[in-house]
Design a protein around this motif. Sequence first.
Motif, PDB file in Angstrom:
ATOM      1  N   VAL A 388       0.807  -1.216   0.000  1.00  0.00           N
ATOM      2  CA  VAL A 388       0.000   0.000   0.000  1.00  0.00           C
ATOM      3  C   VAL A 388       0.844   1.272   0.000  1.00  0.00           C
ATOM      4  O   VAL A 388       0.337   2.349  -0.272  1.00  0.00           O
ATOM      5  CB  VAL A 388      -0.997  -0.003   1.179  1.00  0.00           C
ATOM      6  CG1 VAL A 388      -2.009  -1.123   1.016  1.00  0.00           C
ATOM      7  CG2 VAL A 388      -0.261  -0.164   2.501  1.00  0.00           C
ATOM      8  N   GLU A 389       2.152   1.148   0.323  1.00  0.00           N
ATOM      9  CA  GLU A 389       3.023   2.338   0.284  1.00  0.00           C
ATOM     10  C   GLU A 389       3.699   2.483  -1.077  1.00  0.00           C
ATOM     11  O   GLU A 389       4.633   3.268  -1.228  1.00  0.00           O
ATOM     12  CB  GLU A 389       4.125   2.249   1.362  1.00  0.00           C
ATOM     13  CG  GLU A 389       3.664   1.849   2.758  1.00  0.00           C
ATOM     14  CD  GLU A 389       2.864   2.955   3.446  1.00  0.00           C
ATOM     15  OE1 GLU A 389       2.945   4.100   2.980  1.00  0.00           O
ATOM     16  OE2 GLU A 389       2.156   2.647   4.417  1.00  0.00           O
ATOM     17  N   ASP A 390       3.271   1.703  -2.054  1.00  0.00           N
ATOM     18  CA  ASP A 390       3.857   1.757  -3.407  1.00  0.00           C
ATOM     19  C   ASP A 390       5.344   1.446  -3.415  1.00  0.00           C
ATOM     20  O   ASP A 390       6.108   2.011  -4.208  1.00  0.00           O
ATOM     21  CB  ASP A 390       3.649   3.136  -4.058  1.00  0.00           C
ATOM     22  CG  ASP A 390       2.198   3.367  -4.435  1.00  0.00           C
ATOM     23  OD1 ASP A 390       1.446   2.366  -4.548  1.00  0.00           O
ATOM     24  OD2 ASP A 390       1.821   4.535  -4.599  1.00  0.00           O
ATOM     25  N   ASP A 391       5.790   0.579  -2.517  1.00  0.00           N
ATOM     26  CA  ASP A 391       7.199   0.182  -2.549  1.00  0.00           C
ATOM     27  C   ASP A 391       7.268  -1.345  -2.645  1.00  0.00           C
ATOM     28  O   ASP A 391       6.251  -2.015  -2.715  1.00  0.00           O
ATOM     29  CB  ASP A 391       7.935   0.698  -1.302  1.00  0.00           C
ATOM     30  CG  ASP A 391       7.285   0.179  -0.019  1.00  0.00           C
ATOM     31  OD1 ASP A 391       6.297  -0.573  -0.102  1.00  0.00           O
ATOM     32  OD2 ASP A 391       7.757   0.542   1.067  1.00  0.00           O
ATOM     33  N   GLY A 392       8.481  -1.882  -2.665  1.00  0.00           N
ATOM     34  CA  GLY A 392       8.644  -3.340  -2.764  1.00  0.00           C
ATOM     35  C   GLY A 392       8.883  -3.760  -4.201  1.00  0.00           C
ATOM     36  O   GLY A 392       8.239  -3.274  -5.133  1.00  0.00           O
ATOM     37  N   ALA A 393       9.862  -4.681  -4.382  1.00  0.00           N
ATOM     38  CA  ALA A 393      10.217  -5.142  -5.730  1.00  0.00           C
ATOM     39  C   ALA A 393       9.698  -6.551  -5.942  1.00  0.00           C
ATOM     40  O   ALA A 393       9.640  -7.344  -5.005  1.00  0.00           O
ATOM     41  CB  ALA A 393      11.736  -5.132  -5.881  1.00  0.00           C
ATOM     42  N   LEU A 394       9.315  -6.835  -7.176  1.00  0.00           N
ATOM     43  CA  LEU A 394       8.850  -8.177  -7.516  1.00  0.00           C
ATOM     44  C   LEU A 394       9.780  -8.779  -8.564  1.00  0.00           C
ATOM     45  O   LEU A 394      10.012  -8.176  -9.614  1.00  0.00           O
ATOM     46  CB  LEU A 394       7.416  -8.094  -8.066  1.00  0.00           C
ATOM     47  CG  LEU A 394       6.816  -9.393  -8.618  1.00  0.00           C
ATOM     48  CD1 LEU A 394       6.667 -10.449  -7.519  1.00  0.00           C
ATOM     49  CD2 LEU A 394       5.438  -9.119  -9.248  1.00  0.00           C
ATOM     50  N   VAL A 395      10.324  -9.952  -8.251  1.00  0.00           N
ATOM     51  CA  VAL A 395      11.102 -10.711  -9.233  1.00  0.00           C
ATOM     52  C   VAL A 395      10.195 -11.848  -9.680  1.00  0.00           C
ATOM     53  O   VAL A 395       9.739 -12.647  -8.854  1.00  0.00           O
ATOM     54  CB  VAL A 395      12.412 -11.259  -8.614  1.00  0.00           C
ATOM     55  CG1 VAL A 395      13.152 -12.131  -9.618  1.00  0.00           C
ATOM     56  CG2 VAL A 395      13.300 -10.107  -8.134  1.00  0.00           C
ATOM     57  N   LEU A 396       9.890 -11.888 -10.973  1.00  0.00           N
ATOM     58  CA  LEU A 396       8.822 -12.779 -11.433  1.00  0.00           C
ATOM     59  C   LEU A 396       9.254 -13.578 -12.660  1.00  0.00           C
ATOM     60  O   LEU A 396       9.828 -13.034 -13.604  1.00  0.00           O
ATOM     61  CB  LEU A 396       7.584 -11.933 -11.773  1.00  0.00           C
ATOM     62  CG  LEU A 396       6.368 -12.644 -12.370  1.00  0.00           C
ATOM     63  CD1 LEU A 396       5.805 -13.678 -11.392  1.00  0.00           C
ATOM     64  CD2 LEU A 396       5.269 -11.632 -12.724  1.00  0.00           C
ATOM     65  N   SER A 397       8.918 -14.860 -12.661  1.00  0.00           N
ATOM     66  CA  SER A 397       9.226 -15.722 -13.797  1.00  0.00           C
ATOM     67  C   SER A 397       8.399 -15.343 -15.030  1.00  0.00           C
ATOM     68  O   SER A 397       7.196 -15.108 -14.932  1.00  0.00           O
ATOM     69  CB  SER A 397       8.902 -17.171 -13.428  1.00  0.00           C
ATOM     70  OG  SER A 397       8.797 -17.958 -14.580  1.00  0.00           O
ATOM     71  N   GLN A 408       5.999  -4.774 -15.201  1.00  0.00           N
ATOM     72  CA  GLN A 408       7.013  -3.923 -14.559  1.00  0.00           C
ATOM     73  C   GLN A 408       7.815  -4.672 -13.504  1.00  0.00           C
ATOM     74  O   GLN A 408       8.656  -4.089 -12.832  1.00  0.00           O
ATOM     75  CB  GLN A 408       6.358  -2.692 -13.922  1.00  0.00           C
ATOM     76  CG  GLN A 408       5.661  -1.770 -14.897  1.00  0.00           C
ATOM     77  CD  GLN A 408       4.297  -2.265 -15.337  1.00  0.00           C
ATOM     78  OE1 GLN A 408       3.762  -3.228 -14.788  1.00  0.00           O
ATOM     79  NE2 GLN A 408       3.731  -1.618 -16.338  1.00  0.00           N
ATOM     80  N   ALA A 409       7.554  -5.969 -13.358  1.00  0.00           N
ATOM     81  CA  ALA A 409       8.368  -6.764 -12.428  1.00  0.00           C
ATOM     82  C   ALA A 409       9.758  -6.957 -13.032  1.00  0.00           C
ATOM     83  O   ALA A 409       9.957  -6.706 -14.217  1.00  0.00           O
ATOM     84  CB  ALA A 409       7.693  -8.110 -12.205  1.00  0.00           C
ATOM     85  N   GLU A 434      12.853   4.002  -8.534  1.00  0.00           N
ATOM     86  CA  GLU A 434      12.613   3.014  -9.588  1.00  0.00           C
ATOM     87  C   GLU A 434      11.638   1.931  -9.093  1.00  0.00           C
ATOM     88  O   GLU A 434      10.697   1.548  -9.793  1.00  0.00           O
ATOM     89  CB  GLU A 434      13.965   2.392  -9.974  1.00  0.00           C
ATOM     90  CG  GLU A 434      13.916   1.173 -10.880  1.00  0.00           C
ATOM     91  CD  GLU A 434      13.469   1.499 -12.292  1.00  0.00           C
ATOM     92  OE1 GLU A 434      13.232   2.694 -12.569  1.00  0.00           O
ATOM     93  OE2 GLU A 434      13.331   0.567 -13.099  1.00  0.00           O
ATOM     94  N   VAL A 435      11.867   1.473  -7.867  1.00  0.00           N
ATOM     95  CA  VAL A 435      11.003   0.450  -7.277  1.00  0.00           C
ATOM     96  C   VAL A 435       9.561   0.972  -7.204  1.00  0.00           C
ATOM     97  O   VAL A 435       8.604   0.277  -7.569  1.00  0.00           O
ATOM     98  CB  VAL A 435      11.531   0.062  -5.864  1.00  0.00           C
ATOM     99  CG1 VAL A 435      10.509  -0.758  -5.100  1.00  0.00           C
ATOM    100  CG2 VAL A 435      12.844  -0.701  -5.985  1.00  0.00           C
ATOM    101  N   MET A 442       2.110  -1.605 -11.386  1.00  0.00           N
ATOM    102  CA  MET A 442       1.545  -2.941 -11.156  1.00  0.00           C
ATOM    103  C   MET A 442       0.287  -2.851 -10.292  1.00  0.00           C
ATOM    104  O   MET A 442      -0.671  -3.602 -10.480  1.00  0.00           O
ATOM    105  CB  MET A 442       2.583  -3.856 -10.509  1.00  0.00           C
ATOM    106  CG  MET A 442       3.749  -4.158 -11.443  1.00  0.00           C
ATOM    107  SD  MET A 442       4.803  -5.508 -10.874  1.00  0.00           S
ATOM    108  CE  MET A 442       5.714  -4.728  -9.563  1.00  0.00           C
ATOM    109  N   ARG A 443       0.295  -1.924  -9.346  1.00  0.00           N
ATOM    110  CA  ARG A 443      -0.886  -1.788  -8.475  1.00  0.00           C
ATOM    111  C   ARG A 443      -2.107  -1.317  -9.254  1.00  0.00           C
ATOM    112  O   ARG A 443      -3.228  -1.726  -8.992  1.00  0.00           O
ATOM    113  CB  ARG A 443      -0.579  -0.855  -7.309  1.00  0.00           C
ATOM    114  CG  ARG A 443       0.358  -1.505  -6.289  1.00  0.00           C
ATOM    115  CD  ARG A 443       0.745  -0.570  -5.163  1.00  0.00           C
ATOM    116  NE  ARG A 443      -0.411  -0.076  -4.425  1.00  0.00           N
ATOM    117  CZ  ARG A 443      -1.147  -0.795  -3.590  1.00  0.00           C
ATOM    118  NH1 ARG A 443      -0.836  -2.055  -3.389  1.00  0.00           N
ATOM    119  NH2 ARG A 443      -2.165  -0.274  -2.965  1.00  0.00           N
ATOM    120  N   ARG A 444      -1.869  -0.455 -10.236  1.00  0.00           N
ATOM    121  CA  ARG A 444      -2.993  -0.016 -11.078  1.00  0.00           C
ATOM    122  C   ARG A 444      -3.610  -1.223 -11.779  1.00  0.00           C
ATOM    123  O   ARG A 444      -4.827  -1.391 -11.831  1.00  0.00           O
ATOM    124  CB  ARG A 444      -2.510   1.003 -12.125  1.00  0.00           C
ATOM    125  CG  ARG A 444      -2.628   2.433 -11.666  1.00  0.00           C
ATOM    126  CD  ARG A 444      -2.525   3.397 -12.846  1.00  0.00           C
ATOM    127  NE  ARG A 444      -1.234   3.307 -13.561  1.00  0.00           N
ATOM    128  CZ  ARG A 444      -0.118   3.923 -13.159  1.00  0.00           C
ATOM    129  NH1 ARG A 444      -0.119   4.680 -12.062  1.00  0.00           N
ATOM    130  NH2 ARG A 444       0.992   3.804 -13.843  1.00  0.00           N
TER     131      ARG A 444
END
Length: 478
Positions: A388-397, A408-409, A434-435, A442-444
């Motif tokens: 919810v704070e619009d932070d955090g990175a996702l590494v995705l296959s 955008q992951a 950047e994150v 992605m949240r949108r």
Amino acid sequence: MTDVRHDLVIVANRLPVDRVTLPSGRQAWRKSPGGLVAAIEPVMRTHGGGVWIGWPGGAGQKLKPFEDEGLSLVPMSMSQDEIEGHYEGFSNATIWPLYHDVVAKPAFHREWWDEYVNVNRRFAAKAAELAAKNGTVWVHDYQLQLVPQMLRDLRPDLRIGFYLHIPFPPAELFQQLPWRRQILEGLLGADLIGFQLPEAAANFVRLVRQRVGHKTHRDLVYLPDGRTVRAAAFPISIDSAGFEELARSPEVVERAKALREALGNPRRIFLGIDRLDYTKGIYARLRAFSELMHEGHFDVEDAVFVQVAVPSREQVEEYRILRDDIERLVGRINGDLGRIGRPAISYLHTSYPREEMAALYRAADIMVVTPYRDGMNLVCKEYVACRVEDDGALVLSEFAGAAEELKQAWLVNPYDINGMKSALLEAYQADQKEVGRRMRAMRRTIRQHDVKAWAASFMTQLEDVGVHTKNPHPATKS
Ligand code: GDG
């Protein structure tokens, strides 16, 4: 035959509730955590209640239909032979690996197939008994692919939808299945067949043309009896508003803080949450992480990898071997790299309540989701919803269905360990601007495509089939 008939019947391998033993020793039902119930509940309500047919788990117990929080549930009992042949055997040791790119070798056994047919027939008969005249039946997933045609034979008046939650493989792989034609014909009993991705729907249509010989045009299959079947993509999603609300709750915020503290407040927390399944790529991802640590890019004061491995299919041999392999690897990595009170990998073989999942999502800086093949993968969408704070990175296959939407992951090829290492390191070092930019986008996406929209769009198309699709090609077998 019961005299209560329903306008909407959901048929799934499992009921949306689990049997639990209360502290008093009494047995009760608890709603299963999955998003499917949340998605389908509103659909059931708009259809005047509806009923859900499924297996409650366990062998041989004959339970009566019952109501739980306004849902009508009809438990199907399974004998030990059926569990071994239909569930552990044909569903989870034949279809599951075959449909996931043969990540493990599928086993083909004729006795398993016989149980698969039996169980499908019993589920179809129960649906036929409970559906109202001209009612709608929505059948779910790979354990029940024969139900649509079996049900149509019994009740041609029904509108039948089928949704496959896992991938549908390309012809080259599907071809291996000794019962390939029966499966295709089973599915063709439906009016609408839903897949996670357009490629899966295209694989199916191509196979029907090649193997069964029906005429097809784009996403339509024309059957000799004049019926038209549509095969299309409906990417599943999550209850994003529900997760967001949970993530904002003071209890979850507090718990996330406590988790970080318990982990020694490292600079970055990596997180993996998966069913302990060989399709999820847990082993390779832990190796990639440990090599980075080994090479000195960060140490146990800087980073920790929290891996939750949710127990799954523990009776199936492949799953037992996988668990041993992963646990040996975790032991080795922690033995090599950990310090007292500071493991490199914090490994948990357990399942958690939804609140704890949300707290983990909130606590983690980098979510790592690296399946070799996954129909969609909801864990990564839940992570995004909880940020919810619009932070955090996702590494995705790249090979998770979700990669089509979450562009955008940091996308990775899970077979390429060096590539994964680079992506993990980039996510670790990325600047927060950047994150944030990636996470906001992605949240949108997740907000717009939630599970209610998914269910509504499937139901709307199901109601439309046959109405707008006139057969332009009087079907002939080619
Ligand atoms: C299949 C397809 C497709 C997991 N552990 C706990 C827990 N979970 C919940 C997660 C998530 C769900 O289970 C897992 O869904 P995934 O999509 O990640 O993976 P599969 O189980 O393989 O699901 C998949 C899905 O069907 C839907 O169509 O996306 O591709 O393979 O919602 O949160 N929930 C709780 N405690 C746990 O310990 N409460």
